[in-house]
Scaffold this active site. Structure first.
Site, PDB file in Angstrom:
ATOM      1  N   CYS A 112       0.817  -1.228   0.000  1.00 34.49           N
ATOM      2  CA  CYS A 112       0.000   0.000   0.000  1.00 34.49           C
ATOM      3  C   CYS A 112       0.843   1.267   0.000  1.00 34.49           C
ATOM      4  CB  CYS A 112      -0.935   0.013   1.197  1.00 34.49           C
ATOM      5  SG  CYS A 112      -1.895  -1.484   1.320  1.00 34.49           S
ATOM      6  N   HIS A 255      -3.271   6.780   2.905  1.00 32.57           N
ATOM      7  CA  HIS A 255      -3.706   5.561   2.219  1.00 32.57           C
ATOM      8  C   HIS A 255      -5.099   5.206   2.732  1.00 32.57           C
ATOM      9  CE1 HIS A 255      -4.243   1.521   0.980  1.00 32.57           C
ATOM     10  NE2 HIS A 255      -3.956   0.998   2.150  1.00 32.57           N
ATOM     11  N   ASN A 285     -10.349  -0.278   0.099  1.00 27.86           N
ATOM     12  CA  ASN A 285      -8.883  -0.190   0.114  1.00 27.86           C
ATOM     13  C   ASN A 285      -8.359  -0.715  -1.223  1.00 27.86           C
ATOM     14  OD1 ASN A 285      -6.151  -0.699   0.465  1.00 27.86           O
ATOM     15  ND2 ASN A 285      -6.368  -1.602   2.506  1.00 27.86           N
TER      16      ASN A 285
HETATM   17  N1  ACO Z   1     -18.713  -8.893   9.278  1.00 27.35           N
HETATM   18  C1  ACO Z   1     -19.171  -9.191  10.502  1.00 27.35           C
HETATM   19  N2  ACO Z   1     -18.369  -9.581  11.511  1.00 27.35           N
HETATM   20  C2  ACO Z   1     -17.056  -9.656  11.248  1.00 27.35           C
HETATM   21  C3  ACO Z   1     -16.509  -9.367   9.997  1.00 27.35           C
HETATM   22  C4  ACO Z   1     -17.401  -8.957   8.982  1.00 27.35           C
HETATM   23  N3  ACO Z   1     -17.006  -8.633   7.745  1.00 27.35           N
HETATM   24  N4  ACO Z   1     -15.178  -9.526  10.042  1.00 27.35           N
HETATM   25  C5  ACO Z   1     -14.870  -9.915  11.282  1.00 27.35           C
HETATM   26  N5  ACO Z   1     -16.017  -9.997  12.025  1.00 27.35           N
HETATM   27  C6  ACO Z   1     -16.157 -10.378  13.406  1.00 27.35           C
HETATM   28  C7  ACO Z   1     -15.020 -11.204  13.918  1.00 27.35           C
HETATM   29  O1  ACO Z   1     -15.219 -12.569  13.610  1.00 27.35           O
HETATM   30  C8  ACO Z   1     -15.063 -10.942  15.386  1.00 27.35           C
HETATM   31  O2  ACO Z   1     -16.101 -11.730  15.957  1.00 27.35           O
HETATM   32  P1  ACO Z   1     -15.934 -12.391  17.413  1.00 27.35           P
HETATM   33  O3  ACO Z   1     -15.779 -11.231  18.347  1.00 27.35           O
HETATM   34  O4  ACO Z   1     -17.180 -13.160  17.552  1.00 27.35           O
HETATM   35  O5  ACO Z   1     -14.685 -13.220  17.308  1.00 27.35           O
HETATM   36  C9  ACO Z   1     -15.519  -9.478  15.452  1.00 27.35           C
HETATM   37  O6  ACO Z   1     -16.121  -9.190  14.187  1.00 27.35           O
HETATM   38  C10 ACO Z   1     -14.397  -8.517  15.713  1.00 27.35           C
HETATM   39  O7  ACO Z   1     -13.327  -8.841  14.823  1.00 27.35           O
HETATM   40  P2  ACO Z   1     -12.022  -7.984  14.810  1.00 27.35           P
HETATM   41  O8  ACO Z   1     -11.084  -8.521  13.801  1.00 27.35           O
HETATM   42  O9  ACO Z   1     -11.558  -7.828  16.219  1.00 27.35           O
HETATM   43  O10 ACO Z   1     -12.601  -6.590  14.301  1.00 27.35           O
HETATM   44  P3  ACO Z   1     -11.916  -5.200  14.299  1.00 27.35           P
HETATM   45  O11 ACO Z   1     -12.675  -4.241  15.086  1.00 27.35           O
HETATM   46  O12 ACO Z   1     -10.434  -5.287  14.537  1.00 27.35           O
HETATM   47  O13 ACO Z   1     -12.117  -4.771  12.775  1.00 27.35           O
HETATM   48  C11 ACO Z   1     -10.820  -4.676  10.785  1.00 27.35           C
HETATM   49  C12 ACO Z   1     -11.540  -5.562  11.751  1.00 27.35           C
HETATM   50  C13 ACO Z   1     -11.841  -3.747  10.126  1.00 27.35           C
HETATM   51  C14 ACO Z   1     -10.158  -5.529   9.717  1.00 27.35           C
HETATM   52  C15 ACO Z   1      -9.770  -3.837  11.554  1.00 27.35           C
HETATM   53  O14 ACO Z   1      -8.964  -4.664  12.349  1.00 27.35           O
HETATM   54  C16 ACO Z   1      -8.906  -3.061  10.635  1.00 27.35           C
HETATM   55  O15 ACO Z   1      -9.359  -2.144  10.001  1.00 27.35           O
HETATM   56  N6  ACO Z   1      -7.617  -3.382  10.599  1.00 27.35           N
HETATM   57  C17 ACO Z   1      -6.699  -2.723   9.713  1.00 27.35           C
HETATM   58  C18 ACO Z   1      -6.695  -3.475   8.471  1.00 27.35           C
HETATM   59  C19 ACO Z   1      -6.275  -2.635   7.333  1.00 27.35           C
HETATM   60  O16 ACO Z   1      -6.751  -1.560   7.131  1.00 27.35           O
HETATM   61  N7  ACO Z   1      -5.381  -3.186   6.576  1.00 27.35           N
HETATM   62  C20 ACO Z   1      -4.974  -2.600   5.430  1.00 27.35           C
HETATM   63  C21 ACO Z   1      -3.687  -1.849   5.594  1.00 27.35           C
HETATM   64  S1  ACO Z   1      -2.502  -2.463   4.568  1.00 27.35           S
HETATM   65  C22 ACO Z   1      -3.186  -2.694   3.118  1.00 27.35           C
HETATM   66  O17 ACO Z   1      -3.913  -1.845   2.713  1.00 27.35           O
HETATM   67  C23 ACO Z   1      -2.931  -3.909   2.308  1.00 27.35           C
END
Ligand code: ACO
Length: 329
Positions: A112, A255, A285
């Site tokens: 990214c 980004h 993204n």
């Molecule tokens: N829909 C519904 N529920 C979901 C989904 C979904 N799409 N995805 C995960 N969940 C659930 C999980 O299973 C978990 O359930 P549980 O509590 O029963 O186990 C719950 O939601 C919370 O999951 P987390 O992974 O803890 O959710 P979080 O609040 O961290 O959000 C996310 C996830 C959006 C991916 C976040 O961690 C994030 O934005 N991380 C950064 C990722 C990113 O932006 N990467 C890109 C940068 S680099 C690049 O661009 C390649």
């Protein structure tokens, strides 16, 4: 000798995948996706359309905007993690499509952060040799091709698109459009955001395809924390190096990973949210393409004027990060 951004362009495929569409594919909801990421929809390329095709359409627009013909381009750099093939490079494939027969070509892989890495690289080519007067820089991704459509924790995040910029040497003592920059990486965290199979470490086999190893894997929460810290410290370094205060920054263009990350970065940099350019709601993204999609929209929407300071910052797999202060020309 100065360097200006002579033109910008972007292209996204026509097909839009909404959160409601995703609700039919995996166990998710529009509410969950919007609250956690700010994403409402993303554009997805058809199966038979490779990254180079997205790049081609973006490049045509940037060349037209710059009033530069393809055969005037001396170098093409394509930043991508979803190149058409391992080789030849997507930049070579693009060169052929454009008829840019005088251009040297290579791809650059910094996930990214790829567009910022590529702009910095282009700047040094132009500064370093009179052979490179006009450089075409692209961030282009078909992330749908490495997305696991059965993994709800990642498939809601990504979209396809390409963005292009023409950088051009200018005569005289004009200031460079790139005022200051900072690039960084920490390979120790490579496994928190990666594509396990398909390279020499894990060639594709029926077994690892069965285990879905040909798709992107991400430890979302770990990435989140590291992303915010790296983008903030890198942005601060750039502002310090340039001697420009945060109040003088007209636009922060991070980004477009996720609305919450963007908000957290702006808040820690003490830059007002109104100054943060965001289009993650419409494109998701798009990795290396995302900052370029913003810059093209800002350019064509007349949101940036000559002399405006625009602070770019990015973070991605590698891990890599980078920030760059532009003075819009
Ligand atoms: N829909 C519904 N529920 C979901 C989904 C979904 N799409 N995805 C995960 N969940 C659930 C999980 O299973 C978990 O359930 P549980 O509590 O029963 O186990 C719950 O939601 C919370 O999951 P987390 O992974 O803890 O959710 P979080 O609040 O961290 O959000 C996310 C996830 C959006 C991916 C976040 O961690 C994030 O934005 N991380 C950064 C990722 C990113 O932006 N990467 C890109 C940068 S680099 C690049 O661009 C390649």
């Amino acid at each position: 000798m100065g360097i200006k951004i002579a033109g910008t362009g972007m292209y996204v495929p026509e097909k839009i995948l909404t959160n409601a569409d995703l609700e039919k594919i995996v166990d998710t909801s529009d509410e969950w996706i919007q609250t956690r990421t700010g994403i409402k929809e993303r554009h997805i390329a058809d199966d038979n359309i490779p990254t180079s095709e997205l790049a081609y359409h973006a490049a045509l627009k940037a060349l037209e905007d710059a009033d530069v013909s393809a055969d005037e381009i001396d170098l093409i750099i394509v930043a991508s993690i979803t190149t058409d093939k391992a080789f030849p490079s997507t930049s070579c494939i693009l060169q052929s499509k454009l008829g840019a027969s005088n251009a040297a070509c290579f791809d650059l892989q910094a996930a990214c952060s790829g567009l910022i890495y590529s702009l910095e690289t282009a700047m040094y080519y132009i500064r370093g040799s009179k052979r490179y007067n006009k450089v075409l820089v692209l961030g282009a991704e078909k992330l749908s091709s490495i997305t696991d459509w059965e993994d709800r924790s990642t498939c809601v995040l990504f979209g396809d698109g390409a963005a292009a910029l023409v950088l051009e040497r200018t005569d005289g003592d004009e200031e460079c459009a790139i005022i200051a920059s900072d690039l960084g990486a920490d390979g120790n965290y490579g496994d928190i955001l990666h594509l396990p199979a398909g390279g020499s470490a894990m060639p594709l086999t029926a077994e690892n395809i069965g285990d879905r190893m040909q798709y992107l894997k991400m430890g979302g929460q770990e990435v989140f924390k590291l992303a915010v810290g790296a983008m903030v410290s890198s942005s601060n370094k750039v502002l310090e190096e340039a001697g420009v205060s945060r109040d003088e920054v007209k636009w922060l263009v991070p980004h477009q990973a996720n609305y919450r990350i963007l908000k957290a970065v702006a808040s820690r940099l003490k830059i007002a949210e109104e100054k943060v350019y965001m289009n993650v709601d419409r494109y998701g993204n798009t990795s290396a393409a995302s900052i370029g999609l913003c810059l093209d929209e800002m350019n064509r929407g007349n949101l940036v004027k000559s002399g405006d300071y625009v602070l770019l910052t990015a973070f991605g797999g590698g891990l890599t990060w980078g920030s760059m202060l532009l003075k819009w020309n």
